[in-house]
Structures are given as C-alpha cells and as structure tokens.
Design an enzyme around this catalytic site. Structure first.
Site, PDB file in Angstrom:
ATOM      1  N   GLY A 251       2.654   2.377  10.735  1.00 16.86           N
ATOM      2  CA  GLY A 251       3.616   3.462  10.549  1.00 16.86           C
ATOM      3  C   GLY A 251       4.311   3.882  11.836  1.00 16.86           C
TER       4      GLY A 251
ATOM      5  CB  SER B  65       5.381  -1.618  12.013  1.00 16.05           C
ATOM      6  OG  SER B  65       4.993  -0.267  12.208  1.00 16.05           O
TER       7      SER B  65
ATOM      8  CG  ASN C 279      -1.673   1.224   1.465  1.00 16.36           C
ATOM      9  OD1 ASN C 279      -1.782   2.049   0.560  1.00 16.36           O
ATOM     10  ND2 ASN C 279      -2.236   1.383   2.658  1.00 16.36           N
ATOM     11  CD1 TRP C 280       3.233   0.848  -2.939  1.00 16.47           C
ATOM     12  CD2 TRP C 280       3.605   2.159  -4.714  1.00 16.47           C
ATOM     13  NE1 TRP C 280       3.948   0.114  -3.843  1.00 16.47           N
ATOM     14  CE2 TRP C 280       4.182   0.894  -4.943  1.00 16.47           C
ATOM     15  CE3 TRP C 280       3.710   3.138  -5.706  1.00 16.47           C
ATOM     16  CZ2 TRP C 280       4.872   0.596  -6.121  1.00 16.47           C
ATOM     17  CZ3 TRP C 280       4.383   2.846  -6.877  1.00 16.47           C
ATOM     18  CH2 TRP C 280       4.962   1.588  -7.079  1.00 16.47           C
ATOM     19  CE  LYS C 281      -0.034   3.300   4.742  1.00 18.66           C
ATOM     20  NZ  LYS C 281       0.044   3.426   6.200  1.00 18.66           N
TER      21      LYS C 281
ATOM     22  N   GLY D  62       2.986  -1.124   4.244  1.00 18.81           N
ATOM     23  CA  GLY D  62       3.019   0.307   3.939  1.00 18.81           C
ATOM     24  C   GLY D  62       4.441   0.753   3.651  1.00 18.81           C
ATOM     25  N   GLY D  63       5.084   1.343   4.653  1.00 24.49           N
ATOM     26  CA  GLY D  63       6.411   1.936   4.475  1.00 24.49           C
ATOM     27  C   GLY D  63       7.413   1.042   3.755  1.00 24.49           C
TER      28      GLY D  63
ATOM     29  CG  HIS E 263      -5.673   1.920   5.203  1.00 25.65           C
ATOM     30  ND1 HIS E 263      -5.259   2.895   6.080  1.00 25.65           N
ATOM     31  CD2 HIS E 263      -4.648   1.044   5.086  1.00 25.65           C
ATOM     32  CE1 HIS E 263      -4.019   2.621   6.469  1.00 25.65           C
ATOM     33  NE2 HIS E 263      -3.629   1.504   5.882  1.00 25.65           N
TER      34      HIS E 263
ATOM     35  CD  GLU F  49      -2.872   5.576   6.695  1.00 18.41           C
ATOM     36  OE1 GLU F  49      -2.855   5.625   5.457  1.00 18.41           O
ATOM     37  OE2 GLU F  49      -1.942   5.057   7.361  1.00 18.41           O
TER      38      GLU F  49
ATOM     39  CD  GLU G 279      -3.310  -2.484   7.324  1.00 20.63           C
ATOM     40  OE1 GLU G 279      -2.221  -2.726   6.802  1.00 20.63           O
ATOM     41  OE2 GLU G 279      -3.961  -1.451   7.078  1.00 20.63           O
TER      42      GLU G 279
HETATM   43  P1  PGA Z   1       3.018   0.343   7.622  1.00 15.74           P
HETATM   44  O1  PGA Z   1       1.542   0.530   6.985  1.00 15.74           O
HETATM   45  O2  PGA Z   1       3.547  -0.952   7.071  1.00 15.74           O
HETATM   46  O3  PGA Z   1       3.790   1.543   7.155  1.00 15.74           O
HETATM   47  O4  PGA Z   1       2.831   0.291   9.095  1.00 15.74           O
HETATM   48  C1  PGA Z   1       0.677  -0.547   6.813  1.00 15.74           C
HETATM   49  C2  PGA Z   1      -0.625  -0.067   6.214  1.00 15.74           C
HETATM   50  O5  PGA Z   1      -1.099   1.012   6.577  1.00 15.74           O
HETATM   51  O6  PGA Z   1      -1.224  -0.753   5.357  1.00 15.74           O
END
Ligand code: PGA
Length: 253
Positions: free
Chosen positions: A175, A215, A9-11, A236-237, A97, A99, A169
């Site tokens: 993050g 993470s 997930n590149w956000k 994510g990251g 998600h 967010e 998640e």
């Molecule tokens: P993260 O994000 O790996 O940076 O914690 C995961 C996500 O939000 O899907």
C-alpha cells in the site's frame, strides 16, 4: 508445472452492493478475455462471500476469504471458522497477512493453528510472509522469513503442502507504492523455495506457487512475474478496479 495465480485481496473495502458489482465485472472480463494462464481468486470481505459465491457459480474465478479462526466453533465473538467459510463456497483463505500480524497480533504459533484448520477443511491457504522496513534495513529479513515459514508451515505433512500457496509481501511495499525490485523479490522467493525443499523435498518445493505482493500494478506486474520463482501476485489496491486487476492477470505469461 506449478500453478500461476493472481489473487485480489480486497481488505476492508466495498459494501455488499459494491462488492456484487465488482465481482460481476471481474467475472465478465475473465469470461470474455481470459487467457487462462493464471488461476484468478478474489477475496472480498466476509459479508460479501455468500453472494459472491452465487455470482461466481459456473465461473473459473475462485473465491477466497481474508482470514479464519483456528477453532471449528465456540465462544469466539466476532470470528468465523474454516468450516463456515467452506459452507458458503469458499475455496481459498489468506492466512498471516501482515496487517493481521501487525494490528491483530497474530503470532506464528496462532497462524500455524489457522493453517491446520484451513487445510483440514481442504481450503487452499494463501500463507503470507514478509519483513518490515526496519528488518530489511538491519539485514535480518532472511531470518524473519525463515521463522515465519518454519513456524507457520513446517508442522504440515508433505501431502498438506498441495494446499499451500506462499505469498511474499514485504511490509514496506504494501500500500506504499514502493515495490520490491524484481531482483529483491526473486532473491526472497528463491530462498523460500530452498527452505521448502530442505523440509519437504525438492519435488514438493517445486510444486508450491509463491506469489509476490506489495504495490503490484499493471505497469510493474510483467517484470515481477517474469522471474523464475515468482508465480503470480497477491494484489491489494489494484484489485479494487476490475480493469487494473485484469491487466495484472494478463501480465502472466
Ligand atoms: P497492495 O496490497 O497491492 O495494496 O500493496 C497487497 C496486499 O496487502 O496483499
């Protein structure tokens, strides 16, 4: 046997040119080194989807979007529909998600409608659930997960469930560098599978892939993925660096 999946997930990261470079790099590594144990999905920004689709033509890497609207078309400024995603070669979409839930006030009711819209276009949904730190500390995390799953997915038919992947998640792990321990994650994954079994039957619940996100890094992925009910990860990251992303893919056994 249910599918093992690693999705990136590149956000809101990467310009078009940067996205093209990362897609090309991931495509190359997956072609040259893939062990084919996991389905690999990348979810760049909307802007990058059409060219990502062309760059991934002929690759086993699948393309996902990060969100979609629940209507087909209409006066919804700034939004995109599931059929529009489909039209540029997208096969997967992340829905719910944390967010989106937190910053864009997406409710379970809205997410149920989005899930229907995506399934109607035969898109596979990566449906996200997870509790906040406060909810975990107060011991209400199972109730929160139960309402997210039941209100977001239980209107679907058993047949639709073949298009559903769940991602657990925990919000406190996204993050932050804090990962749920493999025991904490497994406990919730097993709980989600029980909820699905109660609603759709054991056989269907056994077919639904449940990913962990929050993470995940190359050095903790193998331990998480070794759990019985953890079928891969939503990253994510670490998905923004091709080598880290691939090292996580390799952690699927
Ligand atoms: P993260 O994000 O790996 O940076 O914690 C995961 C996500 O939000 O899907």
């Amino acid at each position: 046997m249910r599918k093992k999946i690693v999705a990136g997930n590149w956000k809101m990261n990467k310009t078009l040119v940067e996205s093209q470079a990362l897609i090309t790099e991931i495509r190359g590594i997956v072609r040259d080194e893939n062990t084919n144990k996991a389905e690999v999905i990348v979810c760049p920004t909307f802007l990058a989807l059409p060219s990502a689709s062309k760059l991934l033509d002929g690759s086993t890497v699948k393309l996902g979007a990060q969100n979609c609207h629940f209507e087909e078309s209409g006066a919804y400024t700034g939004e995109l529909s599931a059929s529009m995603l489909k039209s540029v070669g997208v096969s997967h979409v992340i829905i719910g998600h944390s967010e989106r839930r937190q910053y864009f006030h997406e409710t379970n009711e809205m997410l149920a409608k989005k899930t229907t819209a995506a399934v109607n276009q035969a898109l596979t949904v990566l449906f996200c659930v997870g509790e906040t730190l406060q909810e975990r500390e107060s011991g209400s995390h199972f109730d929160i997960i139960k309402s997210q799953i039941s209100e977001g997915l239980f209107h679907l038919s058993a047949k639709d469930m073949s298009l559903i992947v769940v991602a657990y998640e925990p919000v406190w792990a996204i993050g932050t560098g804090l990962t749920a321990s493999s025991e904490q994650a497994e406990e919730v994954h097993a709980f989600i599978r029980t909820l699905l079994a109660e609603k759709f039957g054991e056989a269907i619940s056994e077919e639904v892939s449940i990913l962990y996100g929050g993470s995940v890094k190359p050095d903790n992925a193998a331990e998480l993925f070794s759990q019985k009910n953890i079928d891969g990860g939503l990253i994510g990251g670490a998905a923004l660096k091709a080598r880290d992303f691939f090292d996580i893919i390799k952690a699927i056994k």
